[in-house]
Enzyme design. Structure first.
Site, PDB file in Angstrom:
ATOM      1  N   SER A   1      73.861 -31.219 -12.772  1.00 55.77           N
ATOM      2  CA  SER A   1      74.418 -32.318 -11.981  1.00 55.77           C
ATOM      3  C   SER A   1      74.360 -33.665 -12.680  1.00 55.77           C
ATOM      4  O   SER A   1      75.066 -34.599 -12.284  1.00 55.77           O
ATOM      5  CB  SER A   1      73.685 -32.415 -10.636  1.00 55.77           C
ATOM      6  OG  SER A   1      72.290 -32.578 -10.833  1.00 55.77           O
TER       7      SER A   1
ATOM      8  N   ASP B   1      70.118 -40.825  -4.736  1.00 52.73           N
ATOM      9  CA  ASP B   1      70.037 -39.995  -3.530  1.00 52.73           C
ATOM     10  C   ASP B   1      68.755 -39.173  -3.419  1.00 52.73           C
ATOM     11  O   ASP B   1      68.658 -38.291  -2.571  1.00 52.73           O
ATOM     12  CB  ASP B   1      71.246 -39.059  -3.449  1.00 52.73           C
ATOM     13  CG  ASP B   1      71.339 -38.114  -4.650  1.00 52.73           C
ATOM     14  OD1 ASP B   1      70.415 -38.108  -5.481  1.00 52.73           O
ATOM     15  OD2 ASP B   1      72.340 -37.371  -4.747  1.00 52.73           O
TER      16      ASP B   1
ATOM     17  N   HIS C   1      69.206 -37.758  -7.963  1.00 49.90           N
ATOM     18  CA  HIS C   1      70.061 -38.311  -9.010  1.00 49.90           C
ATOM     19  C   HIS C   1      69.934 -39.828  -9.056  1.00 49.90           C
ATOM     20  O   HIS C   1      69.265 -40.421  -8.216  1.00 49.90           O
ATOM     21  CB  HIS C   1      71.512 -37.885  -8.765  1.00 49.90           C
ATOM     22  CG  HIS C   1      71.671 -36.419  -8.539  1.00 49.90           C
ATOM     23  ND1 HIS C   1      71.798 -35.863  -7.274  1.00 49.90           N
ATOM     24  CD2 HIS C   1      71.674 -35.377  -9.408  1.00 49.90           C
ATOM     25  CE1 HIS C   1      71.895 -34.545  -7.379  1.00 49.90           C
ATOM     26  NE2 HIS C   1      71.814 -34.223  -8.655  1.00 49.90           N
TER      27      HIS C   1
END
EC number: 3.1.1.80
Length: 387
Positions: free
Chosen positions: A36, A337, A340
């Protein structure tokens, strides 16, 4: 002269003075594999659940480009800043249709692991089917390569001016296990993770890649998602930054094995340039010096997008969920978040690692786009700064 101005001056001298004896970087493409921290839109295109992934919805992408793209941030990622610095367009995700791959492809998938799902399942670690692990991404790359060349010689010629970035990847192998497995149990299979990444690097070189960047993993004990499990750790486990020492020590161990494996690969493939990118110390430097670099001193470990608890993070109310607020100025935050980071943070880490990468590639800074002149994050990080 203030500390932030001093940092900016030092970095500007490094970047814009140039390396007179260097070579101009001849890169015409970048190929990215990872998770990610690099995915620019693959997971949200993976059926059946990808379109429901949080990064497919607002407020992800609110800073750049103003709409969700599948990036797990409010905007750009490190790979975006690397592409810009090398005067290349941002990479399109492999699963996006009707787009150009002329300047490279992004194969990274949010949630991906370095190890196959069967390996982790045998150790009691459950991973969703949707997250394409590293070997699946390599299969995508092989399929793509077969579409642009037909012989090893032709493929090597196609890739002679390509830069490969493998990772960072491996932190999900740890995150999925924690907190259901002890630190000792996770540490026992870290060598298998680094071996998987080393094998993938070897395969990329055998397929024609000659310049490969392999980033280490970041300090996983500093992210809000893991700090939320503070009760699983003994008193006194926090370091001077408020991060979990046990988890950060796991990152250090992980990265030490990475560097050892890459050193062996450099001997095995002397014709290739294999570079370890020190993401760990880049993030540590950013957490330590955040206030001097524009971050709010009270929010270094808190989420910009989140709610509840000391870290503004609740795993049952994720960023993007109804009623979960977003901070008014993400440039003042490092964490986005809970797992991340913000575009501003990624920019600063990119500023930290890019000069060292360019130097290792024996390129001239005169060919590097000065992306750090744009917008937020103009204060810069010194190359190879250590605590």
């Amino acid at each position: 002269m203030g500390f932030a101005r001093l940092l900016h001056l030092v970095f500007s001298l490094l970047v814009f003075a140039g390396i007179t004896n260097g070579l101009i970087c001849p890169f015409d493409s970048i190929y990215q594999l990872g998770d990610s921290f690099s995915d620019t839109g693959n997971l949200i295109r993976l059926p059946p659940d990808g379109p429901t992934f949080t990064a497919a919805h607002f407020p992800y992408g609110e800073t750049f480009p103003g709409t969700p793209t599948g990036r797990c941030s409010d905007g750009r990622l490190i790979i975006d800043f690397i592409a810009t610095a090398l005067n290349l367009p941002l990479l399109n995700p492999y699963l996006q249709q009707n787009v150009s791959f002329r300047h490279g492809v992004n194969f990274a998938v949010a949630g991906a692991t370095a190890l196959d799902r069967s390996f982790l399942a045998a150790r009691g670690v459950q991973v969703s089917d949707i997250h394409s692990h590293l070997s699946a991404q390599l299969n995508w790359f092989r399929t793509y390569l077969g579409s642009i060349c037909s012989t090893p010689k032709e493929c090597s010629n196609k890739l002679k001016n390509a830069l490969f970035i493998l990772g960072n990847i491996g932190n999900n192998d740890v995150n999925y296990a924690f907190p259901n497995r002890t630190i000792e149990e996770i540490r026992a299979y870290v060598p298998f993770i680094t071996e998987a990444v080393a094998n993938a690097t070897r395969e990329i070189i055998r397929l024609g890649g000659s310049r490969v960047i392999v980033p280490g993993i970041f300090p996983i004990g500093c992210v809000a998602r893991n700090l939320n499990f503070l009760n699983f750790f003994p008193d006194g486990d926090k370091d001077d930054l408020g991060c979990l020492s046990s988890l950060n020590n796991l990152s250090i161990y992980f990265n030490s094995l990475f560097q050892r494996a890459l050193a062996s690969l450099s001997i095995e493939f002397p014709q290739a340039v294999i570079i370890y990118a020190d993401y760990y110390n880049a993030w540590r430097f950013l957490f330590r010096n955040g206030p001097a670099l524009g971050s709010n001193s009270t929010s270094l470990l808190k989420c910009c997008c989140g709610i509840g608890g000391p870290y503004n993070y609740d795993p049952d109310r994720e960023c993007g969920s109804r009623g979960v607020p977003v901070c008014p100025n993400p440039t003042q935050y490092i964490q986005w978040d809970g797992t991340h980071f913000t575009q501003a943070a990624y920019r600063r880490v990119a500023e930290y690692v890019i000069p060292g990468i360019i130097k290792a590639l024996k390129c001239s800074y005169s060919n590097i786009q000065p992306f750090l002149r744009e917008g937020e994050g103009r204060q810069a990080l010194r190359l190879n700064e250590r605590e």
